[in-house]
Design a protein around this motif. Structure first.
Motif, mmCIF file in Angstrom:
data_model
loop_
_atom_site.group_PDB
_atom_site.id
_atom_site.type_symbol
_atom_site.label_atom_id
_atom_site.label_comp_id
_atom_site.label_asym_id
_atom_site.label_seq_id
_atom_site.Cartn_x
_atom_site.Cartn_y
_atom_site.Cartn_z
ATOM 1 N N GLY A 42 0.706 -1.164 -0.044
ATOM 2 C CA GLY A 42 -0.054 0.154 0.069
ATOM 3 C C GLY A 42 0.821 1.341 0.017
ATOM 4 N N ASP A 43 1.838 1.359 -0.931
ATOM 5 C CA ASP A 43 2.614 2.609 -0.855
ATOM 6 C C ASP A 43 2.826 3.410 -2.259
ATOM 7 O OD1 ASP A 43 4.126 0.974 -1.985
ATOM 8 O OD2 ASP A 43 6.005 1.425 -0.362
ATOM 9 N N THR A 44 2.439 2.721 -3.180
ATOM 10 C CA THR A 44 2.507 3.381 -4.430
ATOM 11 C C THR A 44 2.019 4.557 -4.951
ATOM 12 O OG1 THR A 44 2.423 1.030 -5.559
ATOM 13 C CG2 THR A 44 1.959 2.826 -6.937
ATOM 14 N N GLY A 45 0.647 4.996 -4.468
ATOM 15 C CA GLY A 45 0.303 6.193 -4.470
ATOM 16 C C GLY A 45 1.005 7.251 -4.033
ATOM 17 N N ARG A 91 10.711 7.757 -4.959
ATOM 18 C CA ARG A 91 10.488 6.685 -4.137
ATOM 19 C C ARG A 91 9.773 5.635 -4.664
ATOM 20 N NH1 ARG A 91 10.357 9.991 0.727
ATOM 21 N NH2 ARG A 91 10.027 8.050 1.683
ATOM 22 N N GLY A 92 10.539 4.294 -4.203
ATOM 23 C CA GLY A 92 10.048 3.144 -4.566
ATOM 24 C C GLY A 92 10.369 2.802 -5.938
ATOM 25 N N ASN A 93 9.896 1.791 -6.629
ATOM 26 C CA ASN A 93 9.727 1.581 -8.124
ATOM 27 C C ASN A 93 8.914 2.374 -8.722
ATOM 28 O OD1 ASN A 93 12.023 -0.470 -7.796
ATOM 29 N ND2 ASN A 93 11.049 -2.143 -8.658
ATOM 30 N N SER A 94 7.945 2.716 -8.199
ATOM 31 C CA SER A 94 6.725 3.346 -9.010
ATOM 32 C C SER A 94 7.565 4.934 -9.258
ATOM 33 C CB SER A 94 5.505 3.578 -8.283
ATOM 34 O OG SER A 94 5.545 3.983 -6.884
ATOM 35 N N ILE A 253 17.910 1.481 -1.524
ATOM 36 C CA ILE A 253 18.016 2.532 -2.421
ATOM 37 C C ILE A 253 19.080 3.500 -2.181
ATOM 38 C CG2 ILE A 253 16.108 4.383 -3.209
ATOM 39 C CD1 ILE A 253 13.890 2.773 -2.006
ATOM 40 N N TYR A 254 19.518 4.091 -3.272
ATOM 41 C CA TYR A 254 20.392 5.269 -3.152
ATOM 42 C C TYR A 254 20.562 5.789 -4.243
ATOM 43 C CZ TYR A 254 23.731 1.486 -4.696
ATOM 44 O OH TYR A 254 24.235 0.214 -5.091
ATOM 45 N N LEU A 255 20.766 7.202 -4.316
ATOM 46 C CA LEU A 255 21.616 7.623 -5.307
ATOM 47 C C LEU A 255 23.056 7.664 -5.618
ATOM 48 C CD1 LEU A 255 19.913 11.424 -4.936
ATOM 49 C CD2 LEU A 255 19.194 9.810 -6.503
ATOM 50 N N LEU A 256 23.339 7.555 -6.765
ATOM 51 C CA LEU A 256 24.699 7.253 -7.155
ATOM 52 C C LEU A 256 25.416 8.084 -8.062
ATOM 53 C CD1 LEU A 256 26.961 4.863 -7.013
ATOM 54 C CD2 LEU A 256 25.692 4.026 -9.031
#
Length: 547
Positions: A42-45, A91-94, A253-256
């Protein structure tokens, strides 16, 4: 207001971002509710909303920078800002997939002025998003994006932006309705793909931005899946294999910051380590998302590829797989300017939000942190005067969700540290807030910074490269040496008295500076104690607090 010209210039891009944010805000809960693939977390939105919020903020910043000039930003400036904002805030794959879609569009819109550029942009977007996902699966947002691009392409040469956008929207809607028949877990739950529904909302905003006419909105949809698949791992918006059971233990998850060749090697290594791999970005900056059993190995792979930062590791603990824990009575959410302070506050039990240089957290990020704290009562410490309106908006949003939030208007990290030091969850909420507010208010704050250019200050004219000592936000000391300037700042602050000095050192500041300043306080100010912390990578060279 949406523009009525059938075009996609900088103003239309700004309008699109604003309308997309509004649309995702309206549909966030409905999209979260149908998020069942591959797990019902329940976090896609929410992820899509936070990503769009970052994109919109970046575009607003470009327009703000032009307010004092005579011309508006170019379309290229606006679309590049939109893509960059989405990338760093994904955020997240979405969210990472949406960021790649926007990046793909920006690459065409910034370089082309032809009548077919919007159709070409949608085609590039769909292709680049598929390339970013290690193992694309049909029936996901990728399918919806491809259908939108194909429908846009069928409008023919010379079609206006409004006609192309509407065709893309209708194609996406049709593809979305077909997703339950393409992905078994969606069919069993009786819902459409959550990420795809979010993309339809974004495309609907595009139609309104370029034509001035909003398309018919999707039906609200179910408030909960009809038959949710078993919960197995977080990241339910990921287009990975159709396997709702089992899965890796960690989401990383990270920025690279890395070159293209290094990222290709990183993709191969992470693909072997886990699943749900999505790597988006380019031009030296990437957003990496993967599910693995060995989180350390995933981060180590990033270190070997380049410089990873904003690293987030979520452990899919077994007790989260079956039941949501009971909310705690009270929690503290703290905005911190460096990962070192983040670790310090986390050890004290606080939920932290990292503020990157030049990239303050948006209200949605603060709301997300309040939710993650999972408490009935939350004390919010923004630690930045410029965040007061953002923090107030976040607090108000959280209150509408039934969370009691107290906003203490801390203006610096050292004030937040002082407030957190006196926090006691066992006393009443009001008493705790009063004590924390008093501790923060009794703490004067200062920081050292390096002047970027010649300018006038309250302490006189500074030159580029000068060391500036700012007390309570105003330049009070100008010097050429860090230690000398810091001593001058301390002397001014302690002239009014004090019992405790807090020093927070930036990443590149040597321990010797702390020792020098501790000795200066010890020799010149009897009965004044000194504590020293490391601020980490994003922190200013030196933060000072005096209580």
């Amino acid at each position: 207001m949406p523009q009525t010209a059938d075009d996609l210039d900088a103003v239309a891009v700004r309008t699109w971002c604003s309308l997309a944010l509004d649309a995702l805000g309206r549909e966030r809960e409905a999209i979260d509710a149908i998020n069942v693939y591959p797990v019902a977390d329940g976090d896609t939105g929410t992820n899509l909303y936070l990503t769009a919020e970052s994109a919109a903020a970046a575009v607003e910043a470009v327009f703000a920078a032009h307010e004092t000039g005579t011309s508006a930003p170019s379309t290229a400036d606006a679309v590049r800002a939109m893509a960059h904002g989405a990338l760093i805030g994904a955020r997240g794959n979405s969210g990472t997939i949406l960021a790649q879609l926007l990046r793909g569009m920006a690459g065409v819109l910034a370089e082309s002025a032809g009548p077919d550029r919007l159709g070409l942009a949608l085609t590039r977007a769909a292709a680049s998003a598929r390339e970013a996902v290690a193992h694309p699966v049909e029936g996901t947002v990728l399918t919806v994006a491809t259908a939108a691009a194909e429908a846009a392409g069928r409008t023919g040469a010379g079609a206006g932006a409004g006609a192309v956008a509407r065709a893309a929207y209708e194609g996406a809607r049709t593809a979305l309705e077909a997703t339950p028949g393409q992905l078994a877990v969606l069919g069993r739950a009786g819902v459409v793909d959550a990420g795809g529904r979010g993309l339809v909302a974004v495309l609907g905003a595009l139609v309104e931005a370029v034509s001035g006419r909003a398309p018919e909105r999707l039906a609200p949809g179910p408030t909960a899946p009809a038959a949710p698949a078993p919960l197995a791992a977080a990241g339910g918006d990921c287009p990975a294999a159709d396997d709702p059971e089992g899965g890796p233990a960690f989401e990383v998850i990270y920025l690279l910051e890395a070159g293209d060749e290094a990222v290709e090697r990183l993709r191969a290594r992470l693909d072997a380590l886990g699943d749900s791999l999505v790597v988006v970005g380019g031009d030296g900056l990437w957003n990496v998302h993967v599910h693995v059993d060995d989180a350390g190995a995933a981060v180590e792979a990033g270190v070997e590829a380049g410089r990873p930062y904003r690293i987030r590791i979520t452990h899919f603990a077994a007790d989260r797989l079956h039941a949501r824990p009971e909310p705690a009575q009270r929690a503290v959410v703290v905005v911190v300017p460096g990962d070192g302070l983040g670790g310090l506050c986390a050890q004290a039990g606080a939920t932290t939000v990292l503020a990157r240089p030049g990239e303050p957290p948006a209200s949605g990020e603060l709301v997300d942190a309040i939710r993650r704290a999972h408490a009935r009562e939350v004390v919010l410490l923004p630690n930045d005067a410029d965040l007061r309106h953002t923090a107030a908006a976040a607090a108000e949003q959280a209150r509408t969700e039934g969370i009691r939030v107290a906003l203490i208007p801390t203006r610096a990290a050292v004030q937040g540290i002082a407030a957190l030091a006196v926090h006691e969850a066992d006393r009443s909420f009001d008493e705790d807030v009063v004590a924390m507010t008093a501790a923060a208010g009794a703490t004067r704050y200062a920081e050292l910074a390096v002047a970027e250019r010649q300018s006038w200050t309250m302490a006189g004219i500074c030159q580029a490269g000068d060391i500036l000592g700012l007390i309570d936000g105003d330049v009070a000391v100008i010097g050429q040496d860090v230690a000398e300037t810091a001593r001058g700042v301390l002397d001014r602050m302690l002239a009014a008295g004090g019992e405790l000095v807090t020093l927070v050192l930036g990443e590149d500041v040597p321990d010797a500076l702390a020792a020098t300043l501790e000795e200066h306080v010890r020799e010149g100010y009897l009965a004044v104690d000194t504590v020293v912390y490391r601020g980490g990578h994003q922190c200013a060279p030196l933060l000072i607090g005096v209580e």
